[in-house]
Design a protein around this motif. Sequence first.
Motif, PDB file in Angstrom:
ATOM      1  N   GLU A 173       0.797  -1.167  -0.027  1.00  0.00           N
ATOM      2  CA  GLU A 173       0.115  -0.043  -0.145  1.00  0.00           C
ATOM      3  C   GLU A 173       0.730   1.091  -0.050  1.00  0.00           C
ATOM      4  OE1 GLU A 173      -0.611  -2.513   2.029  1.00  0.00           O
ATOM      5  OE2 GLU A 173      -2.627  -3.391   1.169  1.00  0.00           O
ATOM      6  N   GLN A 174       1.997   1.341   1.006  1.00  0.00           N
ATOM      7  CA  GLN A 174       2.732   2.539   0.794  1.00  0.00           C
ATOM      8  C   GLN A 174       3.711   2.436  -0.572  1.00  0.00           C
ATOM      9  OE1 GLN A 174       3.241   4.890   3.380  1.00  0.00           O
ATOM     10  NE2 GLN A 174       4.359   5.869   1.507  1.00  0.00           N
ATOM     11  N   LYS A 177       0.974   4.119  -2.852  1.00  0.00           N
ATOM     12  CA  LYS A 177       1.090   5.593  -2.409  1.00  0.00           C
ATOM     13  C   LYS A 177       2.188   6.295  -2.926  1.00  0.00           C
ATOM     14  CE  LYS A 177      -1.297   5.413   2.130  1.00  0.00           C
ATOM     15  NZ  LYS A 177      -1.157   5.467   3.591  1.00  0.00           N
ATOM     16  N   SER A 206      -1.701  -1.290  -9.154  1.00  0.00           N
ATOM     17  CA  SER A 206      -2.947  -1.031  -8.327  1.00  0.00           C
ATOM     18  C   SER A 206      -4.023  -2.142  -8.867  1.00  0.00           C
ATOM     19  CB  SER A 206      -3.538   0.085  -8.388  1.00  0.00           C
ATOM     20  OG  SER A 206      -3.745   0.407  -9.991  1.00  0.00           O
ATOM     21  N   HIS A 209      -3.436  -5.360  -7.341  1.00  0.00           N
ATOM     22  CA  HIS A 209      -3.583  -5.418  -5.782  1.00  0.00           C
ATOM     23  C   HIS A 209      -5.126  -6.074  -5.467  1.00  0.00           C
ATOM     24  CE1 HIS A 209      -4.666  -3.919  -1.708  1.00  0.00           C
ATOM     25  NE2 HIS A 209      -3.208  -3.815  -1.627  1.00  0.00           N
ATOM     26  N   TYR A 213      -5.973  -1.143  -4.780  1.00  0.00           N
ATOM     27  CA  TYR A 213      -5.782   0.096  -4.111  1.00  0.00           C
ATOM     28  C   TYR A 213      -5.389   1.118  -4.630  1.00  0.00           C
ATOM     29  CZ  TYR A 213      -3.887   2.415  -0.058  1.00  0.00           C
ATOM     30  OH  TYR A 213      -3.374   3.385   1.179  1.00  0.00           O
TER      31      TYR A 213
END
Length: 567
Positions: A173-174, A177, A206, A209, A213
């Motif tokens: 996730e990071q 980001k 993404s 994922h 995400y």
Amino acid sequence: MMFCTSTVFPQLNSGSFEDMVSDFYAASDNPEKAFTIAKNYLAKAKEVNDVAEIISAYELFVTHFSHTPKAISYTDSIILLTKNTKLDNYPAEGYLLKGTQLYYNSKYNDALTNFATANDLALAANNIGQQISIKHYIGLLKNVSEERKEALQIFQQNIQFIRKNAFEKKDPEQYLKSLLALADSYNKNRVLDSAEIVHQRGIKASLQHSNKYLYPFFLTSHGVLSYYKENYNRGIDSLLKASDFLSSEEKVLCANYLYIYKCLDKLGKNEEGIMYLSKVDSIYKKKPKVIFQAKEAYEFLNKEYKNANNAEKQLAAIEKLLAVDEIITKKYQNLGKEIVQKYETPLMISEKVELLNEKEELITQLQDKNFLSQKVVIVLIILSIILCVIIFYFFRRNAINKKRFIALMEEYNQKKVQKEKEKGAQEEKVNEEKAAIVLSADKESIGLSEDIVAPILVKLKKFEDAHRYTKKNYTLTKLAKELDTNSTYLSKIINMTKGMNFAKYMNEIRIDYAIAQLKENKRFRSYTIKAIALEVGFNNAQSFSIAFHKKTGINPSYFLKQLENQD
């Protein structure tokens, strides 16, 4: 915050904490159910007096109320609970969570303070994951304060650090980001080829994922990239697709609408584009945190209504623009300086110890050699103070001039509307009636009969409408002769009906004419100040400039510059 553990939650102890976490995230589309699970989790954690699980419960509440002020209160609970503990990651994680929620609520300076505290703790604990996350948000704050190159460097370093330490798998996730922030930063810095590469990588990651995400955010950023690459239809398509997923993400949604407008503007579909600007205005009325997007929308609306000659709507747009600009100036103008003071300096202390030591040595050497005398230092201080005063005066004067310019434009627009209303076949009759009214009120002061005053006022109005005052060297005697009267009568009538003497009256109407010509006639703006002065009836540029400043409070050169900036 206390919860009943027996009567409110009869099935409190059924299922493990892990099961309850799974149930919480599975209920993401059912907020009421998710909230109940979080309450049950907290009550159970308190019942078994497990601090780590109580923290986890508060984090569920932060997730549930994310982007709202209520989430901030739960981060405070985490900080208070962990301040004097030796738990891994805490209390640094609490400050990081609080900074994040403050950022989402547009409380940027408060967010920076909490990120700085979290950074000190993460550095002390050598917590790499937290340092990556903190740098990510500092980069976002850099973007807020328009320090885009510095932000890009932070995001580039973060991605390199993540890859070097294999954090793509440890914290996907990071990683997403950071990819999104890097792609957006490339957009902001117009490094478009690099942006295209990162966007494709981010969209692919993404979609792979489990929760796709940040997929809509990558669509948004790709839509912005398409705008910069002048592929406007593709940009609109990406931005509209992203907007369907972002109803609760007001800031991003407003940014989408702004870029949709920009694309439509390039395609010549301005009326359709205004609809999206109005959507930003509607969101700002309910969600003040989109103030930066609102400011940009009001700037565009001001331009659109000006081009459409819609004075009323343009005025409303200007008033809204001034209001948000004042708020932004008060709240956010020092953010860049605050970032340096609270984040960058502490971050670099460990890396600059040797440099600081060298600095002290150099200071000692310079003092020993009397390289700088005390008098020189005093002079430098005085010069610095003078420079600060000059800078302050410049900015203050510029702000005052800007307000005066806007007020002048408002007055001009009002006069223009009034003149249009007065046009028509009955204009001369209306003017005669006005003259009679003025005479009736002031005839004793004037000392002249109505039969004398009324015709002169009508002729004076025709003199103004024909712009005969633009001839140079007009005297009271010459005008009186043109109006078939004498200078004594004319002087009395001008003083009483216009509230000023003849010289000031001539200057006023000439300046009004100059303003109208400069506003409406682009060719007129290409003249020199001297040529404008001669054109409207003044003998030279100096007398024109003095009269212009006396009436408006600003110089003609400043007025011209502001008009050009509006186009």
